[in-house]
Design a protein around this motif. Structure first.
Motif, short mmCIF file in Angstrom:
data_model
loop_
_atom_site.label_atom_id
_atom_site.label_comp_id
_atom_site.label_asym_id
_atom_site.label_seq_id
_atom_site.Cartn_x
_atom_site.Cartn_y
_atom_site.Cartn_z
N LYS A 128 35.06 88.91 -51.51
CA LYS A 128 35.54 90.13 -52.17
C LYS A 128 37.00 90.38 -51.81
O LYS A 128 37.79 90.80 -52.66
N LEU A 129 37.36 90.10 -50.58
CA LEU A 129 38.74 90.24 -50.15
C LEU A 129 39.64 89.26 -50.91
O LEU A 129 40.70 89.64 -51.42
N GLY A 130 39.21 88.02 -50.97
CA GLY A 130 39.99 87.00 -51.66
C GLY A 130 40.17 87.31 -53.13
O GLY A 130 41.29 87.26 -53.66
N TYR A 131 39.09 87.66 -53.82
CA TYR A 131 39.17 87.99 -55.24
C TYR A 131 40.00 89.25 -55.45
O TYR A 131 40.73 89.37 -56.45
N GLY A 132 39.87 90.20 -54.54
CA GLY A 132 40.64 91.44 -54.65
C GLY A 132 42.13 91.17 -54.60
O GLY A 132 42.91 91.75 -55.37
N ASN A 135 43.17 89.51 -57.87
CA ASN A 135 43.21 90.49 -58.95
C ASN A 135 44.43 91.40 -58.85
O ASN A 135 45.02 91.78 -59.87
N LEU A 136 44.80 91.75 -57.63
CA LEU A 136 45.99 92.56 -57.44
C LEU A 136 47.23 91.83 -57.95
O LEU A 136 48.08 92.41 -58.63
N GLY A 137 47.31 90.55 -57.63
CA GLY A 137 48.42 89.75 -58.11
C GLY A 137 48.44 89.65 -59.63
O GLY A 137 49.49 89.74 -60.26
N PHE A 145 55.78 88.80 -65.20
CA PHE A 145 55.66 87.33 -65.19
C PHE A 145 54.17 87.00 -65.30
O PHE A 145 53.51 86.68 -64.32
N PRO A 146 53.61 87.11 -66.52
CA PRO A 146 52.17 87.03 -66.70
C PRO A 146 51.54 85.76 -66.14
O PRO A 146 52.04 84.65 -66.32
N THR A 147 50.44 85.96 -65.42
CA THR A 147 49.61 84.86 -64.95
C THR A 147 48.18 85.17 -65.39
O THR A 147 47.90 86.26 -65.88
N ALA A 148 47.29 84.24 -65.24
CA ALA A 148 45.91 84.46 -65.68
C ALA A 148 44.97 83.49 -65.00
O ALA A 148 45.39 82.53 -64.36
N VAL A 149 43.69 83.76 -65.13
CA VAL A 149 42.64 82.86 -64.65
C VAL A 149 42.07 82.16 -65.87
O VAL A 149 41.43 82.78 -66.73
N GLY A 150 42.30 80.86 -65.97
CA GLY A 150 41.89 80.11 -67.15
C GLY A 150 40.40 80.12 -67.41
O GLY A 150 39.96 79.79 -68.51
N LYS A 180 52.03 83.20 -70.41
CA LYS A 180 53.45 83.54 -70.28
C LYS A 180 54.16 83.29 -71.60
O LYS A 180 54.95 84.11 -72.07
N ARG A 181 53.88 82.13 -72.21
CA ARG A 181 54.50 81.83 -73.51
C ARG A 181 54.03 82.80 -74.58
O ARG A 181 54.80 83.25 -75.43
N ALA A 182 52.74 83.14 -74.53
CA ALA A 182 52.19 84.08 -75.52
C ALA A 182 52.82 85.46 -75.38
O ALA A 182 53.08 86.14 -76.39
N SER A 183 53.10 85.88 -74.16
CA SER A 183 53.63 87.22 -73.91
C SER A 183 55.03 87.42 -74.47
O SER A 183 55.50 88.55 -74.59
N LYS A 184 55.72 86.34 -74.80
CA LYS A 184 57.06 86.46 -75.35
C LYS A 184 57.03 86.97 -76.78
O LYS A 184 58.03 87.50 -77.29
N THR A 185 55.88 86.81 -77.44
CA THR A 185 55.73 87.28 -78.82
C THR A 185 54.70 88.38 -78.94
O THR A 185 54.88 89.34 -79.70
N TRP A 186 53.59 88.26 -78.17
CA TRP A 186 52.51 89.24 -78.23
C TRP A 186 52.36 89.92 -76.88
O TRP A 186 52.56 89.30 -75.84
N ARG A 187 51.96 91.18 -76.89
CA ARG A 187 51.75 91.91 -75.64
C ARG A 187 50.51 91.36 -74.94
O ARG A 187 49.43 91.31 -75.51
N PHE A 188 50.68 90.96 -73.69
CA PHE A 188 49.58 90.43 -72.90
C PHE A 188 49.18 91.45 -71.84
O PHE A 188 50.03 91.99 -71.12
N ARG A 189 47.89 91.71 -71.72
CA ARG A 189 47.39 92.61 -70.69
C ARG A 189 46.01 92.14 -70.21
O ARG A 189 45.34 91.34 -70.89
N PHE A 190 45.58 92.64 -69.08
CA PHE A 190 44.24 92.37 -68.58
C PHE A 190 43.29 93.45 -69.05
O PHE A 190 43.63 94.64 -69.06
#
Length: 240
Positions: A128-132, A135-137, A145-150, A180-190
């Motif tokens: 839970k600590l590791g995932y937390g 997720n914060l990152g 600087f968008p990142t994601a979990v594939g 990251k590439r997608a966010s240059k044209t479309w809004r990316f959010r979690f």
């Protein structure tokens, strides 16, 4: 709500793929197809998945001759019938109303590309600590600087085609490059949702090692760009 093409990539996942197939068969939102793209597994992954053809009538199992994460996702997207895409890993777990909630939020927030946070319900405190921390990152970087979990990314065929899909030359952080590439044209959010994520990565590598690996990778990406020459060695399917 939109119909969804769910693309699942696999490599020797006979022990886990059945759980995801079961979760998908129980979704409250029923308008979806499942495209399982297998990277030439040595085990019974495809056979286990095909056993769900009755409960998942729109299931396609496609076996590739070669292996590759990005190749598998791009192959699945090319086979997709619907505009909305969802990329999943084989060791993901989903609640029954996951698709319904996700599609509703995607529509309300008008998002074409979105990530999902990792859930740690029922896991030990260290997980839970590791995932937390991960997720914060993810939350912080989505704005700059968008990142994601594939393992769980929503997209659309339009976005995917205009991006040219996942970069098959990138072995580590190909998912981060995609959003990251997608966010240059479309809004990316979690999305305000989580998906169940098998702890085998943390069990095998440890919280510190895994966290350090991805921190170093993203710092390197931020300053020097994407890693297309396997600068930080990472092998698809190395988790046991």
């Amino acid at each position: 709500m939109d119909a969804v093409s769910i693309i699942v990539i696999t490599l020797n996942e006979e022990k886990r793929i059945g759980r995801l197939m079961e979760d998908l068969s129980k979704q409250t939102h029923k308008e979806f197809e499942v495209i399982l793209v297998d990277s030439n597994s040595d085990d019974a992954t495809c056979e286990v998945a095909q056993a769900f053809e009755e409960s998942l009538p729109h299931l396609v199992v496609h076996k590739m001759d070669t292996r590759g994460v990005s190749l598998g996702r791009n192959t699945g997207a090319a086979l997709a019938k619907h505009e909305r895409l969802l990329f999943l890993d084989a060791d993901v777990r989903l609640e029954r109303n996951f698709l319904a909630k996700a599609l509703s939020e995607l529509e309300d927030r008008q998002l074409e590309v979105a990530g999902v946070y990792m859930g740690a319900a029922g896991l030990p405190l260290v997980h839970k600590l590791g995932y937390g921390l991960f997720n914060l990152g993810l939350f912080v970087t989505q704005f700059v600087f968008p990142t994601a979990v594939g393992a769980c990314i929503f997209s659309t065929r339009r976005v995917h085609q205009q991006l040219g899909g996942f970069d098959q030359e990138i072995v580590l952080c190909e998912d981060c490059d995609y959003v990251k590439r997608a966010s240059k044209t479309w809004r990316f959010r979690f999305l305000k949702l989580t998906f169940g994520f098998d702890p085998r990565r943390l069990d095998q590598d440890g919280v510190f090692k895994m966290g350090t690996t991805y921190l170093k990778a993203n710092v390197r990406r931020f300053f020097f760009g994407e890693m297309r020459n396997n600068e930080m060695e990472y092998k698809f399917g190395h988790y046991q």
